[in-house]
Design an enzyme around this catalytic site. Structure first.
Site, short mmCIF file in Angstrom:
data_model
loop_
_atom_site.label_atom_id
_atom_site.label_comp_id
_atom_site.label_asym_id
_atom_site.label_seq_id
_atom_site.Cartn_x
_atom_site.Cartn_y
_atom_site.Cartn_z
CG LEU A 1 -1.95 1.14 1.30
CD1 LEU A 1 -2.91 1.09 0.12
CD2 LEU A 1 -2.70 1.07 2.62
CG ASP A 2 -0.68 4.79 -0.16
OD1 ASP A 2 -1.13 4.88 -1.32
OD2 ASP A 2 -1.37 5.00 0.86
CB ALA A 3 5.15 1.07 -0.61
#
Length: 376
Positions: A319-321
């Protein structure tokens, strides 16, 4: 009218010209040559390329036309072909764009450029970079296909056979006349959506937007204003899997090539991510993981931050990486209220997201592991 195909110019229509006729042409071209680089409105770029069997003379008149004159000498006869193209035609000229990476080895650049030039491709862009830590070579090269000997549908096969195996190369090949097809996912916030649709309507992006998908009806009026079909898929914990399956069927039906999450407040499933690897672009504030939750700007205000930022990246299962495409920041002072932070953050988010989308549309992003190489 005889053809010069026997001299290596496939499909070129040419007609004989007596050698004495070169005299007035040479006067014109001599004048053209002397005006090169003067900076005047009629600036002309002159190029003379000599080869064993023929001479090709090209020049460009700024703001007017592109003129390509090809001379072919055969049995003491001169064959002439004159090609005039307007600026509009130049803008729509079909090009091939090759992005690649492989272990850094001597000869890669020479082999690829030689492949293009030998087959009469006119290289109009080249950018390359070597990661000396990983020892990986990255390159983006673009060339015109107008006189390219290899048929468009065979280019991928040639590159794969001649170079991909030789250099352990991973590559992607695109053509300028194949427009990317973008789907936009939204929830309730409109700032990113409005910015992208404004750029799209203004003709800034060479892209098609067949549809907008949302889990809320709030932004349907925006889609209708821009004349783009809007599809509503309400999502709950119980219906998420089924709704996403329907979304993917819709994306496949419309031949979507990449997805933009314009403040779409749902976590994308692993199934969809795998179906669109490095083809789903997200935007979020750059406070993570410092200020999590639904109101990060309020938390940042309480902390007294001096800068706020936005990050656009490809979506991965982490997530969000995912690999970062674009980032930017704006300064904050003690005079800024919470509303100022929110407004500055929204403005930054839409700009950063649009920059990332534009780079993806222009095929200037090459993802490698969890990083990106952004070509100029």
């Amino acid at each position: 009218m005889p053809s010069a195909s026997a001299d290596g110019l496939k499909g070129l229509e040419a007609k004989p010209l007596p050698l004495w006729a070169l005299a007035p042409l040479w006067v014109v071209f001599k004048g053209v040559k002397t005006h090169r680089g003067t900076g005047k409105a009629g600036t002309i770029i002159y190029r003379l390329l000599k080869q064993t069997a023929k001479e090709s003379l090209s020049y460009y008149v700024a703001g007017e036309t592109f003129c390509r004159i090809i001379f072919v000498f055969n049995n003491n006869m001169l064959f002439l072909s004159l090609d005039l193209l307007t600026n509009d035609k130049i803008a729509t000229m079909t090009t091939a764009k090759l992005l690649l990476h492989c272990p850094d080895t001597p000869g890669i650049l020479a082999d690829v450029t030689n492949f293009i030039t030998v087959n009469k491709g006119n290289i109009i862009y080249l950018d390359q970079y070597v990661d000396h830590v990983e020892n990986i070579f990255f390159m983006r090269i673009e060339w015109e296909l107008k006189d390219f000997f290899i048929p468009k549908e065979k280019i991928y096969e040639y590159i794969d056979t001649l170079y991909a195996q030789k250099y352990s190369m991973s590559f992607r090949l695109y053509f300028s006349d194949d427009k990317p097809r973008m789907a936009i996912f939204v929830s309730k916030m409109s700032h990113c959506l409005f910015d992208m649709l404004a750029r799209y309507t203004a003709g800034e992006w060479n892209v098609e937007i067949p549809l907008i998908i949302s889990n809320h009806p709030d932004l349907q009026h925006v889609a209708e204003r821009f004349g783009i079909p809007f599809y509503l898929f309400p999502i709950t914990k119980e219906t998420k899997e089924e709704q996403e399956r329907k979304e993917m069927e819709l994306l496949a039906k419309h031949k979507i090539t990449f997805i933009v999450l314009a403040r779409y407040m749902q976590v994308i499933s692993e199934q969809m991510i795998n179906a669109y690897p490095n083809k789903i672009i997200n935007i979020h504030h750059s406070f993570l993981p410092a200020f999590v939750g639904a109101k990060p700007y309020h938390a940042a205000f309480q902390r007294g931050v001096k800068i706020i930022g936005a990050t656009s990246h490809y979506v991965t299962t982490e997530l969000d990486a995912g690999p970062i495409i674009e980032q930017d920041v704006v300064r904050i002072t003690h005079k800024d209220a919470i509303e100022d932070l929110v407004n500055k953050g929204k403005d930054l988010e839409k700009i950063v997201l649009s920059r990332a989308v534009q780079k993806h549309i222009e095929r200037k992003v090459l993802a490698y592991k969890n990083k990106t190489v952004i070509f100029s």
